[in-house]
Motif scaffolding. Sequence first.
Motif, PDB file in Angstrom:
ATOM      1  N   GLU A   1       0.816  -1.213   0.000  1.00 13.01           N
ATOM      2  CA  GLU A   1       0.000   0.000   0.000  1.00 13.01           C
ATOM      3  C   GLU A   1       0.850   1.264   0.000  1.00 13.01           C
ATOM      4  O   GLU A   1       0.395   2.314  -0.470  1.00 13.01           O
ATOM      5  N   ARG A   2       2.073   1.178   0.456  1.00 11.91           N
ATOM      6  CA  ARG A   2       2.926   2.361   0.540  1.00 11.91           C
ATOM      7  C   ARG A   2       3.644   2.653  -0.782  1.00 11.91           C
ATOM      8  O   ARG A   2       4.327   3.658  -0.908  1.00 11.91           O
ATOM      9  N   ILE A   3       3.494   1.759  -1.770  1.00  5.39           N
ATOM     10  CA  ILE A   3       4.054   2.025  -3.098  1.00  5.39           C
ATOM     11  C   ILE A   3       3.217   3.118  -3.768  1.00  5.39           C
ATOM     12  O   ILE A   3       1.994   3.018  -3.862  1.00  5.39           O
ATOM     13  N   LYS A   4       3.852   4.170  -4.232  1.00  6.54           N
ATOM     14  CA  LYS A   4       3.122   5.322  -4.727  1.00  6.54           C
ATOM     15  C   LYS A   4       2.459   5.074  -6.075  1.00  6.54           C
ATOM     16  O   LYS A   4       1.385   5.622  -6.363  1.00  6.54           O
ATOM     17  N   ASN A   5       3.072   4.248  -6.921  1.00  2.70           N
ATOM     18  CA  ASN A   5       2.519   3.989  -8.248  1.00  2.70           C
ATOM     19  C   ASN A   5       1.322   3.044  -8.143  1.00  2.70           C
ATOM     20  O   ASN A   5       1.455   1.880  -7.767  1.00  2.70           O
ATOM     21  N   LYS A   6       0.138   3.545  -8.481  1.00  2.58           N
ATOM     22  CA  LYS A   6      -1.096   2.777  -8.344  1.00  2.58           C
ATOM     23  C   LYS A   6      -1.101   1.543  -9.235  1.00  2.58           C
ATOM     24  O   LYS A   6      -1.568   0.469  -8.833  1.00  2.58           O
TER      25      LYS A   6
ATOM     26  N   PRO B   1       3.469   0.989   8.014  1.00  5.50           N
ATOM     27  CA  PRO B   1       3.738  -0.251   7.273  1.00  5.50           C
ATOM     28  C   PRO B   1       3.246  -1.501   7.988  1.00  5.50           C
ATOM     29  O   PRO B   1       3.107  -2.552   7.366  1.00  5.50           O
ATOM     30  N   ILE B   2       2.977  -1.407   9.277  1.00  3.96           N
ATOM     31  CA  ILE B   2       2.531  -2.581  10.030  1.00  3.96           C
ATOM     32  C   ILE B   2       1.083  -2.927   9.714  1.00  3.96           C
ATOM     33  O   ILE B   2       0.721  -4.111   9.676  1.00  3.96           O
ATOM     34  N   CYS B   3       0.257  -1.919   9.445  1.00  2.26           N
ATOM     35  CA  CYS B   3      -1.169  -2.194   9.254  1.00  2.26           C
ATOM     36  C   CYS B   3      -1.757  -1.672   7.957  1.00  2.26           C
ATOM     37  O   CYS B   3      -2.900  -2.012   7.616  1.00  2.26           O
TER      38      CYS B   3
ATOM     39  N   CYS C   1       1.539  12.461   9.027  1.00  2.00           N
ATOM     40  CA  CYS C   1       2.370  12.102  10.184  1.00  2.00           C
ATOM     41  C   CYS C   1       3.832  12.419   9.883  1.00  2.00           C
ATOM     42  O   CYS C   1       4.257  12.418   8.720  1.00  2.00           O
ATOM     43  N   GLN C   2       4.595  12.637  10.935  1.00  2.00           N
ATOM     44  CA  GLN C   2       6.004  12.966  10.764  1.00  2.00           C
ATOM     45  C   GLN C   2       6.812  11.778  10.273  1.00  2.00           C
ATOM     46  O   GLN C   2       7.712  11.919   9.453  1.00  2.00           O
ATOM     47  N   ASP C   3       6.487  10.595  10.765  1.00  2.00           N
ATOM     48  CA  ASP C   3       7.258   9.407  10.414  1.00  2.00           C
ATOM     49  C   ASP C   3       6.414   8.164  10.666  1.00  2.00           C
ATOM     50  O   ASP C   3       5.260   8.245  11.103  1.00  2.00           O
ATOM     51  N   MET C   4       6.995   6.991  10.399  1.00  2.00           N
ATOM     52  CA  MET C   4       6.274   5.725  10.552  1.00  2.00           C
ATOM     53  C   MET C   4       5.970   5.425  12.009  1.00  2.00           C
ATOM     54  O   MET C   4       4.964   4.778  12.310  1.00  2.00           O
TER      55      MET C   4
END
Length: 351
Positions: free
Chosen positions: A198-203, A258-260, A324-327
Motif C-alpha cells: 500500500e505504501r508504493i506510490k505507483n497505483k 507499514p505494520i497495518c 504524520c512525521q514518520d512511521m
Amino acid sequence: MASGSEYFNRCGPKYLSNIDWNNAHHRRSVSASLVEGVYMLEEDRQARRGGSQCVAPPWWEFFNFKVVNALVDDNDKSIFGAIFEYKPSAYSYHRSMDRSPRYVIAFRGTLIKLESFARDLKLDIDIIRNGLHHTGRFRTAIKAVLDLVSVVGSSKVWLTGHSLGAAMAMLAGKNMAKRGNFLEAFLFNPPYVSPPIERIKNKKVRHGLRFAGTLIKAGIAFAAAASDNHNNSNGIQDSSFAAISGWIPCLFVNHLDPICSEYIGYFKHKKKLEDIGAGGLARLTSQHSLGNMAMSAVGIKGIDTSEPLHLLPSANLTVNLYPCQDMISAHELHQWWRPDLNLSCSVYKYK
C-alpha cells in the motif's frame, strides 16, 4: 509525580466531558484511551518494582470506568490486558447509554520496557508465524473473554487493543464469532503480515503486485485441494471464514503505517475482484496469506498456513489520512483520539 488530570490531558481525550455512545468518534476515543490505560498499568507495575512512585493514576475514572481485573502473562508476569467496567452515575443517563458497553476488555501492544519487551517481541514473532493462538498469553485472554461473556452475555462486552493487543483482540473476536457471539471490537493499528504494498506510490504497480499475488495464492490453493486431505481442510477453512463473516470489527489503520496499512489494499482489492465478477476468486484468495505460504515453502519451521490471524471476511475500516512525521508516529495509539483527524471510512462485507 504528575497529577491525574495532567496524565489525562496527555494520554486521553480531555475534551470529552460527556460521552455520546452513538457518536463514532466518542466510541473510538474511549476505546483507544482504555488501551492506553493498560500500557500505563504495566508501566506502573514496573515502576513500583523498581521502587518508583505510581506513574499511572486511574484517569479512566473520568469516563466512569474502573478496572475489575488485570490480565497477567504467565511467562513474565506483565500486565497485558485489563477488564474495565463501565459504571455511569445515575444522573448521566441518556438515550445513547443503550449502546454503551458494560465491560471493555483491552489489550496493550509491545511495550519497550526492560521487564516486558523480550516477551512482547516473541509474541510479535508469533504473529508473523501465525502462532499467536498457541501462546499462553492468548489462552489467558480468551479464557477471560469466555468467562465474562458466559456471565453477562456478548451484547455488552467490547474488545479493544493496539498493535500486538489488536491482534490479540482480533483473535479473541474471531474465536467468539465461531461460537456465534459477535462482540463489538475496536482494533487499532492491527498487524498485517505482508510487505507494505500500500505504501508504493505507483497505483498501477500496486494493482499489478496484488493481482499477481492473487494468481499465486489461487494456484497454491487449487494445488493443495488436489489431495483429499487438503481438500477437506480447505472446506473446513472456507466454512470457518464464512461462519465469522457476520462479525464486523472496527479496524483503525494509518495509511503511512507499514505494520497495518496493507489492510487498505486487502479490502479494496477484494472488492475490485467482486465488482468484475470474480467473487469466487476473491473469497478463495482472501482466506490465504501469501507471506505465510512463502515462509512455509522456503522451509521456515513453525509456520501455520491455516486460518491466518490477520485475514478477515468483513470489517468496518477507518483510515487515518492525517499527515504524520514518520512511521513511528503513524503507529502510535494517541492519534486515534485527536479531534481533527482526516478519516476515510468504508464497510466491507463478505459476499
